[in-house]
Design a protein around this motif. Sequence first.
Motif: not given
Lengths: 696, 200
Positions: A452-457, A597-604, A610-616
């Motif tokens: 959960k800390a990463c936001g994705y698996n 994908s761009i606005a909702h899911i956390s970027s990897s 987009f590493r330094s951002f929450n989402t794209s």
Amino acid sequence: ELWLPEDVPAAAPAGFLQQLPSYQSALRRRAGGSREQRAGAQGAAGLRAAEPRGPEQHGGEPAARPAREQPLSIAEKRRLRDCQQADIKYLSGWKQWKRTSSKSFKKVLNEAKEFSSYLELWRRDIHSIEGKFGTGIQSYFSFLRFLVLLNFIIFLLMFSFVTLPSIISKYGIFNSSVAKILPKNIEPHCTVYKPSGNEGLVYFYTYLKDLLSGTGFLEVTSLFYGYYTIDAAWLSAMRYNLPLAYLLATFAYLALSLIWIIKRSVDGFKQNLVHGEDQFQSYCNKVFAGWDFCITDPNAARLKHRSLLYELQTDLEEERLKQKIADRTMKEKLHIYSLRICINIIVFAVLSGCFYSIYRATAFSQENSNDVSDTNFQPNLLVQYLPSIVITLANFIAPLIFSFLIRLEDYSPAFEIRLTLMRCVFVRLANIGVLLFSLWSHISGCATDKCKACGYNYELYPCWESEVGQEMYKLTIFDFIIILAVTLFLDFPRKLLVTHCSCKPVQWCGLREFGISDNVLEIVYGQTICWIGTFFSPLLPAIVTIKYFIIFYIKKISLMHTCKTAARPLRASSSNFFFLVVLLIGLVLAFIPLGISIAHISSSKACGPFRSFNTSWAVVPDTVSGFPAGLQQVLHGIASEAFAVPFFMVICLVMFYFIALAGAHKRVVEQLREQLVMESRDKLFLIRKITEAQRH
Amino acid sequence: TCEAEAARAAMGGSASLLPREALSEFQELTFLSKQEILLAYKRFSALLPKEERVAVCSARVPKSQILTLPELRANPFQHRICHVFSTSEDGDDSMSFEDFLDMLSVFSDSATSDIKSHYAFRIFDFDDDGTLDRKDLEKLVNCLTGQGEESRLSNAEMEQLIRNILEESDIDKDGTINLSEFQHVISRSPDFASSFKIVL
């Protein structure tokens, strides 16, 4: 009601009708040519007197229309032009200059148009297809050409703004450099990403497997999102904001596609809005514009005659059917409606079956392909391609079921075709949506706190955008392989069988019909995958361009040699409308997954720009906060409610104004029509009276 | 001009190409591009017997020869097209090079919809009386569905069809379609521009 034109005796009014001014001017316009040729010897003065009568419809200024837009023969046009040039001497200097400059401007435009027609792709191929098969099928190939160009432009866009700067800065050309800033406040376990590139000696078939499924050595190339792990790039001391460029290039290609498609569909519809009737199905359209004058092949002409006959007969029958439908009793209506509800439930069940099987297939594929077992080459590839195979099967079976079910529903033939088409479109495009939904539920499915800390698996998908890109890549490749295989292994053997074997069942089966709607749905499906996949795999448009380029030749050869045309082909204009509507539906459906994908899911956090951002999407507010304060305030103002609500109200007012205007125009048109009918009746009545008076 | 070329040919010159002034004049007076005019010149001179090929501009090709062109050979309106575009005074529907260019110009991509609908009206007007009445419409539909007894509509279907056509296009309800009504209904027809086209 009271007065029927047939009542008028033919002989008497004909004489008067031929003396009417409107008839005389039409006669003069037509016969004026031959008369003037014969009178040519009588000197210019007499001719010049006769000339202005032709273009007098434009209020007495004969020089308003250039000579070539007059419906006259070349000899007359030549005289008219000489006349116009002689008249120029009497105009003021300003008007003379305007006239000559507009002439030279038109000449330059013509030259430019001629030159650009050389550059047109496949002009001769499409011309020969048009000659042999008519404009209905030609519109499919023009549509394919349009898509090749669109994909090529999208590729140029992504390449020049995203891939090229990345390559330049990674290899240090022109003194450029790249900076990888480790993101702050992120758990270190989220940033671990080890793609398996070329690891020493591997078996040959690994390369093949990697090529077909986008893993291995392909995963680390610029084909996929993972390559663009650049946080800041300097191109010869100029800072290039790659994350922002990536996002804006995505929006740009979506906007470009939208505008280009809308522009193409608007080109065909200038006059449709004032009149309510369906213009494609009107009898006048079918009769006056029914024959394709470009057909050169006698066989094609025969087919065209037959299809026109069939079309006219079915339309007339449909009209008689409408009468029958209106005469249905209450009991029959109840029966039909309950039958339709049942069939719609069956359709719904079929759709749910398709979606569920795709969901399960994707889940199975994701779970089993992560066990890296290079020894089992074929089963592994099969597991990788399982979602594509299931989607292709569903796209094949569902339309067959729909076209069977629609016959039970007892609609009129035109509505049957449209409803089946809509259902097929929905199946094909929704299948992609289900695949993506299934992928995302796996990617965002988080059980542990670390996850959960990463936001994705992060364990299974350290770089989930590349995974999605790989799925889209696999879908594209598989689609291409299927089209190739069907043509090579189904159509050609069928053609050989039909030509050499003369037993009854084979002859009854016959050649495959070139179904325009099926082929169009195929390529729209491929194009939707391209639109969704380009964000995750920036070089995908290049692959799709090459794919559609090859498909053009495959389809052309298949059409010429192995297919027969359908009994009732779509007309060119309604085909164009249908193609563009389906394409637009595909584009709008592509917006949804991309938006999520761009606005909702956390970027990897392990790869990508987009590493330094929450989402794209977060890169945009970040950039805006770097603008000067005044500009920031303006942008915030535009995005706020204080601006949006009045803007919306103004748009509504403008829309209501135009609706009212259109309604007023419609009423005026109706009144004028009634007046014309009255005038015509008055005219014939008066003629009858005059004839009677003359007789006494 | 073309006449100058004919004069030169009469004097025994060997010019069998289209002179440049004639080319630019045709470009100005028709909707065809330079490429299209040259191609038309080539195709037209191929229809002439060898002796007449030096004076292409003044030669007239008989109707039977014109109808061997692939673009016209499969067209059910071939006779009407020859009749409408021919400026022959003998009434034999033979076409000169300028008539041929006229025809190609009207059927080209860049011709205005006005011109196309004007000539379409003349082509469909089988009895040349300036209006499309029931007989014209009947002949038109028979042309579309093909020659031969089994490829015609039955009388009842023909009646129904003509009634529908007149209902849609006959604005002043006089039982015939005149030029303005025809042009009005063509302007609303989305298929007309793409079907009324011949490109060599």
